[in-house]
Design a protein around this motif. Structure first.
Motif, short mmCIF file in Angstrom:
data_model
loop_
_atom_site.label_atom_id
_atom_site.label_comp_id
_atom_site.label_asym_id
_atom_site.label_seq_id
_atom_site.Cartn_x
_atom_site.Cartn_y
_atom_site.Cartn_z
N ALA A 109 32.26 27.61 -10.64
CA ALA A 109 31.21 27.95 -11.59
C ALA A 109 29.92 27.28 -11.13
O ALA A 109 29.94 26.16 -10.64
N VAL A 110 28.81 28.00 -11.29
CA VAL A 110 27.48 27.48 -10.98
C VAL A 110 26.65 27.59 -12.25
O VAL A 110 26.50 28.68 -12.80
N ALA A 111 26.12 26.46 -12.71
CA ALA A 111 25.34 26.44 -13.94
C ALA A 111 23.91 26.90 -13.69
O ALA A 111 23.35 26.67 -12.61
N ASP A 112 23.33 27.54 -14.69
CA ASP A 112 21.90 27.83 -14.67
C ASP A 112 21.15 26.49 -14.75
O ASP A 112 21.71 25.48 -15.15
N GLY A 113 19.89 26.51 -14.37
CA GLY A 113 19.07 25.31 -14.50
C GLY A 113 18.67 24.75 -13.17
O GLY A 113 19.15 25.17 -12.11
N ARG A 114 17.80 23.80 -13.21
CA ARG A 114 17.21 23.25 -11.98
C ARG A 114 18.24 22.70 -11.00
O ARG A 114 18.13 22.88 -9.80
N GLU A 115 19.26 22.02 -11.49
CA GLU A 115 20.24 21.38 -10.61
C GLU A 115 21.33 22.34 -10.11
O GLU A 115 21.98 22.07 -9.12
#
Length: 194
Positions: A109-115
């Protein structure tokens, strides 16, 4: 954006950075001197599609979800899990760092957001666990069939592999059941690949 890159192994669009501010961002996995690295590039909207290196090469160790991965070979988005709950899920087909020349698959899984925090959701499994890929030792790339994404609860993909290309479908839902829907054919049967 691809200066000094000799071979692109896989490309993954940054899920929440597509068509934002007039450009789209991508993670590009590539091999240099037998070691795989990744970089982040952008491609501008418009006729020229100007490209730019956004972040220089880094090792796979920067991805916690890729622990034990020697080389990312192909990435397949989980069709009904893109940008759901501020994360996107992917199957990563990869060569593990255990020294054995084989390909396995894991879901991350890859989260939304800057990081863009990434997490491994499953351990590695053999391709034989996929009914549509059971007779393959390796896949090279996946290409979505344009008019067949999330249609009637299924998504179709062309699967490129060392012996040609086949068409598979993946059902929405918890199990993501996969089915072979088009037998192998030679790459030369694609007009633009012949």
């Amino acid at each position: 954006a691809l200066v000094d890159v000799r071979r692109v192994d896989a490309v993954l669009p940054v899920p929440d950075m597509q068509r934002v501010g007039g450009k789209s961002w991508y993670w590009v996995f590539h091999s240099t001197g037998g070691t795989q690295m990744y970089r982040i590039i952008s491609i501008a909207d418009g006729e020229k599609h100007t490209n730019k290196l956004e972040v220089g090469d880094r090792g796979l160790g920067a991805w916690p979800s890729l622990h034990g991965v020697a080389r990312v070979d192909a990435v397949l988005p989980v069709p009904d899990r893109q940008r759901v709950g501020a994360e996107s899920r992917y199957w990563f087909f990869h060569t593990p760092a255990d020294g054995r020349d084989r390909q396995v698959c894991r879901m991350i899984a890859v989260a939304d957001g800057r990081e863009h925090a990434d997490t491994a959701l499953t351990g590695d499994s053999d391709l034989s666990q996929w009914s549509s890929l059971a007779d393959l030792d390796r896949v090279d790339a996946f290409l979505p069939v344009p008019t067949m994404q999330r249609a009637a609860g299924k998504s179709h993909f062309w699967v490129f592999h060392p012996n040609g290309v086949r068409t598979v479908s993946i059902a929405d839902g918890e199990q993501h059941r996969d089915t072979l829907v088009g037998e192998d054919r030679a790459l030369g049967q694609w007009v633009n690949l012949g």
